[in-house]
Scaffold this motif. Structure first.
Motif, PDB file in Angstrom:
ATOM      1  N   PHE A   1       0.594  -5.327   3.202  1.00  0.00           N
ATOM      2  CA  PHE A   1      -0.683  -5.651   3.825  1.00  0.00           C
ATOM      3  C   PHE A   1      -1.285  -6.828   3.057  1.00  0.00           C
ATOM      4  O   PHE A   1      -0.836  -7.172   1.977  1.00  0.00           O
TER       5      PHE A   1
ATOM      6  N   ASN B   1     -10.602  -4.357   3.638  1.00  0.00           N
ATOM      7  CA  ASN B   1      -9.367  -3.575   3.526  1.00  0.00           C
ATOM      8  C   ASN B   1      -9.643  -2.074   3.527  1.00  0.00           C
ATOM      9  O   ASN B   1      -8.855  -1.296   4.066  1.00  0.00           O
TER      10      ASN B   1
ATOM     11  N   LYS C   1      -6.437   0.344   4.502  1.00  0.00           N
ATOM     12  CA  LYS C   1      -5.339  -0.132   3.644  1.00  0.00           C
ATOM     13  C   LYS C   1      -5.594   0.140   2.165  1.00  0.00           C
ATOM     14  O   LYS C   1      -4.668   0.256   1.384  1.00  0.00           O
TER      15      LYS C   1
ATOM     16  N   LYS D   1      -2.669   5.570  -1.947  1.00  0.00           N
ATOM     17  CA  LYS D   1      -3.252   4.314  -1.509  1.00  0.00           C
ATOM     18  C   LYS D   1      -3.892   3.632  -2.712  1.00  0.00           C
ATOM     19  O   LYS D   1      -4.587   4.271  -3.492  1.00  0.00           O
TER      20      LYS D   1
ATOM     21  N   THR E   1       0.849  -1.177   0.000  1.00  0.00           N
ATOM     22  CA  THR E   1       0.000   0.000   0.000  1.00  0.00           C
ATOM     23  C   THR E   1       0.890   1.233   0.000  1.00  0.00           C
ATOM     24  O   THR E   1       2.097   1.143  -0.277  1.00  0.00           O
TER      25      THR E   1
END
Length: 183
Positions: A30, A97, A102, A130, A24
């Motif tokens: 992640f 997520n 994330k 992101k 990320t």
């Protein structure tokens, strides 16, 4: 709940969710969640794709995997999994997520650490934002475009971000999902 039941009916072994390590913002690792669409024996992480395809006697798929990081008619995918991928329902698990912070709803796709090398000098721009559940490459051809073009679309998305672009991607995503184009 219905998707979870379908996943279990298609292959009782293994979990309902598949998690795969991605990066990320700022390169932090992640696990991205998806509803599992493959037979468990192929996604348990004990073998890489080359070993799996060799074990299946499908060496012909190794070159396709190496160039695209995807297989169009992947024999590892369950019949229910094909439906989930075609309708993008396997992606709904990524809302977990998003809630974790994330992923964004819209942004460049989440990639593995190994894929960063394919972004070359642009990887730092890519890592400045992101990733998202959906993005420009998903609505611009999905699996019908080359990996190189996917990278270009991700970089374009980062360099030209605007609220208007996100709104356009959002509505295009709805169209792609409803039409069932791509996988």
């Amino acid at each position: 709940l219905i998707i979870a039941i379908l996943v279990k009916l298609s292959d009782f072994r293994g979990p309902v969710f598949f998690k795969h390590e991605r990066v990320t913002r700022f390169g932090k690792p992640f696990y991205v969640f998806k509803f599992r669409s493959m037979y468990w024996r192929y996604c348990s992480g004990k073998k890489n794709e080359v070993q799996i395809f060799k074990g299946m006697g499908r060496e012909d798929l190794i070159k396709e995997w190496a160039s695209n990081q995807k297989i169009k008619k992947d024999p590892r995918v369950t019949p229910i999994g094909r439906f989930l991928r075609k309708t993008s329902l396997d992606e709904l698990a990524q809302l977990i997520n998003v809630l974790q912070g994330k992923l964004s709803l819209i942004g460049p796709r989440a990639i593995t650490k190994d894929e960063l090398s394919k972004y070359k000098a642009s990887r730092y721009k890519f890592l400045s934002v992101k990733p998202g559940i959906t993005g420009l490459w998903q609505v611009s051809g999905r699996n019908n475009i080359s990996y190189e073009d996917r990278v270009k679309l991700d970089v374009y998305n980062v360099q030209n971000w605007s609220l208007w672009l996100d709104i356009k991607i959002f509505f295009k995503t709805i169209g792609v999902v409803l039409k069932g184009t791509g996988e």
